[in-house]
Design an enzyme around this catalytic site. Sequence first.
Site, PDB file in Angstrom:
ATOM      1  N   GLU A  68      -3.806   5.146 -12.682  1.00 55.28           N
ATOM      2  CA  GLU A  68      -2.686   4.507 -13.372  1.00 55.28           C
ATOM      3  C   GLU A  68      -1.902   5.523 -14.200  1.00 55.28           C
ATOM      4  O   GLU A  68      -1.608   5.316 -15.378  1.00 55.28           O
ATOM      5  CB  GLU A  68      -3.178   3.353 -14.248  1.00 55.28           C
ATOM      6  N   ALA A  69      -1.543   6.619 -13.565  1.00 55.50           N
ATOM      7  CA  ALA A  69      -0.828   7.697 -14.246  1.00 55.50           C
ATOM      8  C   ALA A  69       0.514   7.240 -14.804  1.00 55.50           C
ATOM      9  O   ALA A  69       1.023   7.826 -15.767  1.00 55.50           O
ATOM     10  CB  ALA A  69      -0.618   8.863 -13.279  1.00 55.50           C
ATOM     11  N   CYS A 120       4.903  -6.529   2.560  1.00 52.12           N
ATOM     12  CA  CYS A 120       5.804  -7.426   1.834  1.00 52.12           C
ATOM     13  C   CYS A 120       5.318  -8.862   1.962  1.00 52.12           C
ATOM     14  O   CYS A 120       5.078  -9.351   3.074  1.00 52.12           O
ATOM     15  CB  CYS A 120       7.225  -7.298   2.368  1.00 52.12           C
ATOM     16  N   SER A 148      -1.215  -1.395  -2.479  1.00 49.14           N
ATOM     17  CA  SER A 148      -1.096  -0.515  -1.307  1.00 49.14           C
ATOM     18  C   SER A 148      -2.370   0.281  -1.048  1.00 49.14           C
ATOM     19  O   SER A 148      -2.431   1.037  -0.081  1.00 49.14           O
ATOM     20  CB  SER A 148       0.092   0.444  -1.479  1.00 49.14           C
ATOM     21  N   MET A 203       2.125  -1.448  -5.866  1.00 44.79           N
ATOM     22  CA  MET A 203       0.876  -2.147  -6.127  1.00 44.79           C
ATOM     23  C   MET A 203       0.367  -2.770  -4.829  1.00 44.79           C
ATOM     24  O   MET A 203       1.156  -3.069  -3.922  1.00 44.79           O
ATOM     25  CB  MET A 203       1.092  -3.223  -7.192  1.00 44.79           C
TER      26      MET A 203
END
Length: 209
Positions: free
Chosen positions: A92-93, A148, A19, A17
Amino acid sequence: MHAITRSGWVEVISGSMFSGKTEELLRRLRRAEIADQSVAVYKPAVDDRYGETTIGTHTGRQWDATVIDSEGDGPLAILESAADAEVVAVDEANFFSTALVEVCDALADRGVRVVVSGTDTTFRGEPFEPLPQIMATAEYVDKFRAICTVCGEPATRNQRLIDGEPAHVDDPTILVGAEESYEARCRDCHVVRTDDERPTRRSETRVDD
């Protein structure tokens, strides 16, 4: 479609998420429209973060989409709905059933360019089906990385938070959310809580034989 074989193909945009997966999906859709190609876009019914009939990014960009039942044979409805489309996109596969694998293959076989976007790992850091299966048979795969939030290294994990604390390993796999429920983490900073006493970094988790 490919010029020689006249076949279509499958492209996968994966990663954690935050990215930029959906941003990249929308970029490819915009280019398809510029090329005057017919486009059909689909999203799972479970994801209504940016509106019931739109896909969106964390930066506010949106695109109209057709809502599809994500469970069981629900994804098969795409085959009829996208009958005239040259480009089919699915966002959102990871929320769809494994029937989406069949859908992607069938569309590509009939000459359609299929673009699939989704996160490929659960909050536990495990493969998030059906995306890994689609990646295995896709012609093109791009894996995106976020930053991060703990150390600033490239992030490939989804850190789920419940009231600001790491989620427990036994929590449900699917929980739709954004910044209030998730952070991007690297392998070392990713935490999976396995008991009520202390959070456990994935690198510290052991699997007994």
